[in-house]
Write a protein that holds these residues in place. Structure first.
Motif, PDB file in Angstrom:
ATOM      1  N   GLY A  17       0.829  -1.220   0.154  1.00 32.82           N
ATOM      2  CA  GLY A  17      -0.129  -0.075  -0.104  1.00 32.82           C
ATOM      3  C   GLY A  17       0.782   1.260   0.070  1.00 32.82           C
ATOM      4  N   PRO A  18       0.206   2.410   0.160  1.00 37.12           N
ATOM      5  CA  PRO A  18       1.114   3.812  -0.158  1.00 37.12           C
ATOM      6  C   PRO A  18       1.971   4.283   1.268  1.00 37.12           C
ATOM      7  CG  PRO A  18      -1.344   4.177  -0.243  1.00 37.12           C
ATOM      8  CD  PRO A  18      -1.069   2.605   0.007  1.00 37.12           C
ATOM      9  N   PHE A  19       1.494   3.391   2.213  1.00 36.33           N
ATOM     10  CA  PHE A  19       2.044   3.741   3.486  1.00 36.33           C
ATOM     11  C   PHE A  19       2.957   2.792   4.058  1.00 36.33           C
ATOM     12  CE2 PHE A  19      -2.159   5.766   3.016  1.00 36.33           C
ATOM     13  CZ  PHE A  19      -1.792   7.074   3.085  1.00 36.33           C
ATOM     14  N   TRP A  20       3.019   1.548   3.581  1.00 36.22           N
ATOM     15  CA  TRP A  20       3.695   0.555   4.156  1.00 36.22           C
ATOM     16  C   TRP A  20       4.731  -0.237   3.099  1.00 36.22           C
ATOM     17  CZ3 TRP A  20       3.623  -1.347   9.349  1.00 36.22           C
ATOM     18  CH2 TRP A  20       2.912  -0.507  10.158  1.00 36.22           C
ATOM     19  N   LEU A  21       5.543  -0.807   3.761  1.00 35.32           N
ATOM     20  CA  LEU A  21       6.484  -1.895   3.007  1.00 35.32           C
ATOM     21  C   LEU A  21       6.630  -3.143   3.434  1.00 35.32           C
ATOM     22  CD1 LEU A  21       9.676   0.710   2.865  1.00 35.32           C
ATOM     23  CD2 LEU A  21       8.361   0.016   0.824  1.00 35.32           C
ATOM     24  N   THR A  22       6.744  -4.030   2.634  1.00 28.42           N
ATOM     25  CA  THR A  22       7.033  -5.546   3.305  1.00 28.42           C
ATOM     26  C   THR A  22       8.397  -6.167   2.506  1.00 28.42           C
ATOM     27  OG1 THR A  22       4.565  -5.821   3.348  1.00 28.42           O
ATOM     28  CG2 THR A  22       5.932  -7.783   2.979  1.00 28.42           C
ATOM     29  N   GLN A  75       8.557   7.819   3.404  1.00 30.12           N
ATOM     30  CA  GLN A  75       7.580   8.728   2.593  1.00 30.12           C
ATOM     31  C   GLN A  75       6.455   7.942   1.950  1.00 30.12           C
ATOM     32  OE1 GLN A  75       8.571  11.872   2.553  1.00 30.12           O
ATOM     33  NE2 GLN A  75      10.419  11.511   3.610  1.00 30.12           N
ATOM     34  N   ILE A  76       5.640   8.679   1.856  1.00 24.07           N
ATOM     35  CA  ILE A  76       4.235   8.158   1.093  1.00 24.07           C
ATOM     36  C   ILE A  76       4.476   7.684  -0.491  1.00 24.07           C
ATOM     37  CG2 ILE A  76       1.759   8.397   0.391  1.00 24.07           C
ATOM     38  CD1 ILE A  76       1.734  10.503   2.852  1.00 24.07           C
ATOM     39  N   GLN A  77       4.118   6.617  -0.958  1.00 25.73           N
ATOM     40  CA  GLN A  77       4.441   6.201  -2.084  1.00 25.73           C
ATOM     41  C   GLN A  77       3.940   7.471  -3.072  1.00 25.73           C
ATOM     42  OE1 GLN A  77       2.126   2.957  -3.622  1.00 25.73           O
ATOM     43  NE2 GLN A  77       3.645   2.671  -5.292  1.00 25.73           N
ATOM     44  N   ASP A  84      11.797   5.544  -3.918  1.00 23.42           N
ATOM     45  CA  ASP A  84      11.662   4.126  -4.376  1.00 23.42           C
ATOM     46  C   ASP A  84      10.483   3.944  -4.128  1.00 23.42           C
ATOM     47  OD1 ASP A  84      12.001   1.372  -4.522  1.00 23.42           O
ATOM     48  OD2 ASP A  84      12.810   0.889  -2.398  1.00 23.42           O
ATOM     49  N   MET A  85       9.672   4.194  -5.588  1.00 20.38           N
ATOM     50  CA  MET A  85       8.190   4.157  -5.738  1.00 20.38           C
ATOM     51  C   MET A  85       7.670   2.555  -5.386  1.00 20.38           C
ATOM     52  SD  MET A  85       5.780   6.181  -7.052  1.00 20.38           S
ATOM     53  CE  MET A  85       4.688   6.319  -8.431  1.00 20.38           C
ATOM     54  N   HIS A  86       8.412   1.741  -5.892  1.00 20.77           N
ATOM     55  CA  HIS A  86       8.123   0.304  -5.919  1.00 20.77           C
ATOM     56  C   HIS A  86       8.452  -0.501  -4.410  1.00 20.77           C
ATOM     57  CE1 HIS A  86       6.275   0.676  -9.563  1.00 20.77           C
ATOM     58  NE2 HIS A  86       7.222   1.032 -10.188  1.00 20.77           N
TER      59      HIS A  86
END
Length: 100
Positions: A17-22, A75-77, A84-86
Motif C-alpha cells: 500500500g502507499p504507507f507500508w513496505l513489506t 515517505q508516502i508512495q 523508491d516508488m515500488h
C-alpha cells in the motif's frame, strides 16, 4: 560471518500500500528458517531501516518457511520525496545483514 543472503533462497521487498513496505525472506527449509529467526532480531532490522521498533511488524510463517517484516514507509508512495516508488530497494539491505 553468515549473512541473510547466504541462507535465504530469496529476499524481496515491495509495497504494501502507499504507507507500508513489506520485506519477505524465503528460507527454503525449516533449518534455514530456524537460522534466520534465531539470528535476525526485530530490533536490529528496525535499526537498519531507522524505524521505530514499535511500528515494525514481524511474521514468522513456519508453514511457508518465510520471515516477513512490515514497516511504515518513510515517505508516502509517489510523493515528491519518495525515492523508491515500488519499494524494491529495501531487500538488498536486509540480505546483506549478518546474523548473530
Amino acid at each position: 560471518m553468515t549473512t541473510v543472503a547466504d541462507i535465504a533462497t530469496k529476499v524481496r521487498s515491495k509495497n504494501a500500500g502507499p504507507f507500508w513496505l513489506t520485506i519477505d525472506i524465503f528460507c527454503g527449509s525449516p533449518a534455514a528458517l530456524a537460522q534466520i529467526t534465531q539470528g535476525l532480531s526485530t530490533a536490529r532490522v528496525a535499526a537498519l531501516f531507522n524505524a521505530d521498533p514499535d511500528t515494525l511488524k514481524r511474521f514468522d510463517i513456519a508453514d511457508l518457511n518465510v520471515v516477513k517484516f512490515s514497516l511504515p514507509r518513510p515517505q508516502i508512495q509517489g510523493s515528491l520525496r519518495d525515492r523508491d516508488m515500488h519499494g524494491a530497494g529495501w531487500a538488498p539491505l536486509i540480505a546483506e545483514m549478518q546474523l548473530d
